[in-house]
Design a protein around this motif. Structure first.
Motif, mmCIF file in Angstrom:
data_model
loop_
_atom_site.group_PDB
_atom_site.id
_atom_site.type_symbol
_atom_site.label_atom_id
_atom_site.label_comp_id
_atom_site.label_asym_id
_atom_site.label_seq_id
_atom_site.Cartn_x
_atom_site.Cartn_y
_atom_site.Cartn_z
ATOM 1 N N GLY A 95 80.301 129.247 -13.024
ATOM 2 C CA GLY A 95 81.473 130.116 -12.976
ATOM 3 C C GLY A 95 82.787 129.375 -13.166
ATOM 4 N N VAL A 96 82.754 128.270 -13.920
ATOM 5 C CA VAL A 96 83.956 127.468 -14.161
ATOM 6 C C VAL A 96 84.501 127.803 -15.550
ATOM 7 C CG1 VAL A 96 84.917 125.148 -14.320
ATOM 8 C CG2 VAL A 96 83.071 125.616 -12.699
ATOM 9 N N ALA A 97 85.689 128.401 -15.609
ATOM 10 C CA ALA A 97 86.281 128.812 -16.887
ATOM 11 C C ALA A 97 86.743 127.590 -17.675
ATOM 12 C CB ALA A 97 87.452 129.760 -16.657
ATOM 13 N N VAL A 98 86.598 127.664 -19.005
ATOM 14 C CA VAL A 98 86.889 126.535 -19.884
ATOM 15 C C VAL A 98 87.940 126.932 -20.919
ATOM 16 C CG1 VAL A 98 85.943 125.019 -21.667
ATOM 17 C CG2 VAL A 98 84.623 125.481 -19.600
ATOM 18 N N LEU A 99 88.869 126.005 -21.163
ATOM 19 C CA LEU A 99 89.854 126.148 -22.240
ATOM 20 C C LEU A 99 89.611 125.010 -23.227
ATOM 21 C CD1 LEU A 99 92.599 127.446 -23.314
ATOM 22 C CD2 LEU A 99 93.712 125.559 -22.131
ATOM 23 N N LEU A 100 89.351 125.351 -24.477
ATOM 24 C CA LEU A 100 89.220 124.353 -25.535
ATOM 25 C C LEU A 100 90.528 124.302 -26.306
ATOM 26 C CD1 LEU A 100 85.673 125.198 -26.984
ATOM 27 C CD2 LEU A 100 86.256 123.579 -25.188
ATOM 28 N N TYR A 101 91.071 123.101 -26.509
ATOM 29 C CA TYR A 101 92.337 122.999 -27.228
ATOM 30 C C TYR A 101 92.259 121.915 -28.291
ATOM 31 C CZ TYR A 101 93.438 118.917 -24.294
ATOM 32 O OH TYR A 101 93.413 117.688 -23.662
ATOM 33 N N GLY A 102 92.966 122.130 -29.370
ATOM 34 C CA GLY A 102 92.986 121.194 -30.484
ATOM 35 C C GLY A 102 93.467 121.896 -31.734
ATOM 36 N N PRO A 103 93.696 121.151 -32.811
ATOM 37 C CA PRO A 103 94.200 121.753 -34.055
ATOM 38 C C PRO A 103 93.240 122.794 -34.609
ATOM 39 C CG PRO A 103 94.304 119.348 -34.131
ATOM 40 C CD PRO A 103 93.492 119.707 -32.924
ATOM 41 N N GLU A 149 101.763 128.089 -17.138
ATOM 42 C CA GLU A 149 101.136 127.549 -15.937
ATOM 43 C C GLU A 149 100.118 128.535 -15.369
ATOM 44 O OE1 GLU A 149 102.424 125.954 -11.457
ATOM 45 O OE2 GLU A 149 103.949 126.290 -12.999
ATOM 46 N N ALA A 150 100.442 129.837 -15.438
ATOM 47 C CA ALA A 150 99.530 130.856 -14.915
ATOM 48 C C ALA A 150 98.222 130.864 -15.683
ATOM 49 C CB ALA A 150 100.191 132.236 -14.984
ATOM 50 N N LEU A 151 98.305 130.699 -17.010
ATOM 51 C CA LEU A 151 97.086 130.690 -17.822
ATOM 52 C C LEU A 151 96.304 129.403 -17.597
ATOM 53 C CD1 LEU A 151 95.351 132.042 -20.008
ATOM 54 C CD2 LEU A 151 96.774 130.919 -21.727
ATOM 55 N N ALA A 152 96.983 128.267 -17.619
ATOM 56 C CA ALA A 152 96.311 126.979 -17.459
ATOM 57 C C ALA A 152 95.584 126.893 -16.128
ATOM 58 C CB ALA A 152 97.318 125.841 -17.588
ATOM 59 N N SER A 153 96.171 127.481 -15.082
ATOM 60 C CA SER A 153 95.569 127.369 -13.758
ATOM 61 C C SER A 153 94.264 128.146 -13.650
ATOM 62 C CB SER A 153 96.559 127.875 -12.694
ATOM 63 O OG SER A 153 96.786 129.272 -12.829
ATOM 64 N N ARG A 154 94.054 129.127 -14.555
ATOM 65 C CA ARG A 154 92.808 129.908 -14.518
ATOM 66 C C ARG A 154 91.638 129.160 -15.161
ATOM 67 N NH1 ARG A 154 97.079 133.020 -12.540
ATOM 68 N NH2 ARG A 154 96.168 134.792 -11.422
ATOM 69 N N PHE A 155 91.934 128.109 -15.923
ATOM 70 C CA PHE A 155 90.898 127.366 -16.620
ATOM 71 C C PHE A 155 90.795 125.971 -16.024
ATOM 72 C CE2 PHE A 155 92.175 130.749 -19.430
ATOM 73 C CZ PHE A 155 90.964 131.225 -19.912
ATOM 74 N N SER A 156 89.812 125.818 -15.140
ATOM 75 C CA SER A 156 89.675 124.572 -14.387
ATOM 76 C C SER A 156 89.289 123.400 -15.274
ATOM 77 C CB SER A 156 88.632 124.745 -13.277
ATOM 78 O OG SER A 156 88.976 125.833 -12.437
ATOM 79 N N VAL A 157 88.569 123.665 -16.362
ATOM 80 C CA VAL A 157 88.172 122.618 -17.294
ATOM 81 C C VAL A 157 88.896 122.837 -18.612
ATOM 82 C CG1 VAL A 157 86.259 121.609 -18.603
ATOM 83 C CG2 VAL A 157 85.919 122.289 -16.232
ATOM 84 N N GLN A 158 89.593 121.802 -19.076
ATOM 85 C CA GLN A 158 90.311 121.877 -20.347
ATOM 86 C C GLN A 158 89.832 120.725 -21.217
ATOM 87 O OE1 GLN A 158 94.559 122.403 -19.801
ATOM 88 N NE2 GLN A 158 94.254 123.759 -18.044
ATOM 89 N N ILE A 159 89.268 121.069 -22.380
ATOM 90 C CA ILE A 159 88.579 120.105 -23.229
ATOM 91 C C ILE A 159 89.297 119.980 -24.564
ATOM 92 C CG2 ILE A 159 86.393 119.537 -24.350
ATOM 93 C CD1 ILE A 159 85.050 121.406 -22.249
ATOM 94 N N GLN A 160 89.663 118.767 -24.898
ATOM 95 C CA GLN A 160 90.292 118.518 -26.192
ATOM 96 C C GLN A 160 89.219 118.467 -27.272
ATOM 97 O OE1 GLN A 160 92.492 114.853 -26.449
ATOM 98 N NE2 GLN A 160 93.507 115.424 -28.362
ATOM 99 N N VAL A 161 89.493 119.125 -28.390
ATOM 100 C CA VAL A 161 88.539 119.165 -29.503
ATOM 101 C C VAL A 161 89.229 118.638 -30.761
ATOM 102 C CG1 VAL A 161 86.990 120.597 -30.879
ATOM 103 C CG2 VAL A 161 87.421 121.185 -28.484
ATOM 104 N N GLY A 162 88.699 117.563 -31.297
ATOM 105 C CA GLY A 162 89.189 117.007 -32.554
ATOM 106 C C GLY A 162 88.080 117.030 -33.574
ATOM 107 N N SER A 163 88.415 116.676 -34.810
ATOM 108 C CA SER A 163 87.399 116.682 -35.864
ATOM 109 C C SER A 163 86.479 115.475 -35.726
ATOM 110 C CB SER A 163 88.066 116.668 -37.244
ATOM 111 O OG SER A 163 88.557 117.948 -37.561
ATOM 112 N N ASP A 164 85.209 115.693 -35.955
ATOM 113 C CA ASP A 164 84.198 114.641 -35.926
ATOM 114 C C ASP A 164 83.984 114.175 -37.366
ATOM 115 O OD1 ASP A 164 82.024 113.017 -35.735
ATOM 116 O OD2 ASP A 164 80.805 114.387 -34.540
#
Length: 350
Positions: free
Chosen positions: A119-127, A245-260
């Motif tokens: 039940g841990v919400a995730v935010l993926l961020y990157g270009p 801040e309100a949105l970021a606080s809802r996503f406990s895990v934030q994962i950076q995604v770059g090109s492989d």
């Protein structure tokens, strides 16, 4: 032409699920939207091919189905490889293969499964173009997607009244309600483009309450079924994208995604193009350039090379760079090829 209400009645599914499916078909070219009040859809020349490619999910044999307290398990294709082996590619809904990447010493698909179960919400961020949506589609076959933008409304998330074939009005649930009721995963793609006031309607479903009130529908209370899960995508640097801040606080895990870029090479993409992309990525880190071709652009490069030739593909690579970075990109491409390369353009009349 069919309205969402008509299709939902004929198919026996919720209006939210049918509406989401119709919009997905529109994006893929398998349907055309011809009205908005109510939403009306009709077939295109690609509809038949989309129907042939659609395979109804088969019942899973074997063990007893999960109890109501468990989140839906992933299909066998999303499992990892045997110990010591590489994880197998996962087939996305569009038929394309996703190649898992490493995340916290696990294949990324497996890591997301575990986070959903916890039940841990995730935010993926990157270009854009780095594979955020591809990963989420591979991890969650039951996914419902909301394509966020500045025009997204509360009604787009929760639902709204839509005119039916008889001239009356019927409340059609939105993707958030559908995901809550059916215990499915909900992707907020480009979540940071959605107005914070609109996103606020989602927050009660993500905290301990796990419920929302549909004020537009007699104040109805919707409780989230087990398995309901929210995941979001964020493209930093895109105009209008604001991670509050309100949105970021809802996503406990934030994962950076770059090109492989190793993956790009393994996909038989032109090695010089991959090398140029790596060079530009290094230049970006040094602050010398703002744009870098991501995996999406490299895959497109190879398709263009196969159709129009490598020369045209390199010229197009220069041409798709933003104006402020185009000269630097052209210089790097020119050095890599040993000949001048300019943006792809029409020549003289034949």
């Amino acid at each position: 032409m069919f309205s969402v209400t008509e299709l939902a009645k004929m198919l026996g599914h919720s209006g939210g699920a049918v509406g989401n499916a119709c919009e997905t078909l529109v994006v893929q070219g398998g349907a055309e939207r011809v009205g908005s009040k109510p939403r009306l859809y009709r077939a295109t020349p690609k509809t038949a091919a989309a129907a042939q490619a659609a395979v109804p999910p088969q019942p899973t044999p074997g063990p007893t189905p999960p109890t109501p307290r468990q989140a839906p398990s992933a299909p066998a294709q999303a499992s990892t490889a045997p110990p010591g082996g590489r994880p197998q590619p996962v087939t996305r809904p569009n038929g394309q293969q996703y190649h898992p990447r490493a995340l916290a010493q696990l294949p990324d698909v497996e890591a997301l499964h575990k986070l959903r179960e916890a039940g841990v919400a995730v935010l993926l961020y990157g270009p854009p173009g780095t594979g955020k949506t591809s990963l989420i589609e591979a991890a969650f076959p039951d996914l419902i997607t909301v394509a966020g933008d500045g025009d997204t409304t509360v009604g787009d998330l929760i639902g709204e009244y839509t005119q039916d074939a008889n001239g009356g009005y019927e409340f059609i649930y939105g993707p958030l309600v559908t995901a809550m009721q059916e215990g499915r995963a909900l992707l907020l793609d480009d979540a940071t483009l959605i107005s914070p006031k609109v996103l606020a309607a989602l927050y009660p479903a993500m905290d301990g309450r796990r419920q929302i009130q549909v004020k537009a529908h007699k104040g109805e209370t919707i409780n989230a079924a087990d398995g309901f899960y929210v995941i979001a995508g964020h493209n930093p640097g895109v105009h209008g994208a604001v991670l509050t801040e309100a949105l970021a606080s809802r996503f406990s895990v934030q994962i950076q995604v770059g090109s492989d870029y190793d993956l790009a090479a393994s996909l038989n993409i032109n090695r010089t193009a991959v090398r140029i992309a790596r060079h530009l990525a290094t230049s970006q880190q040094a602050g010398e350039v703002g744009w870098v071709p991501q995996l999406r652009e490299l895959i497109a490069f190879q398709k263009i090379a196969d159709v129009l030739g490598t020369e045209a593909a390199f010229a197009n690579l220069v041409g798709i760079a933003p104006l402020e970075d185009r000269d630097v990109v052209a210089e790097i491409v020119t050095k890599a090829l040993g000949r001048p390369v300019t943006a792809l353009a029409l020549g003289r009349q034949l």
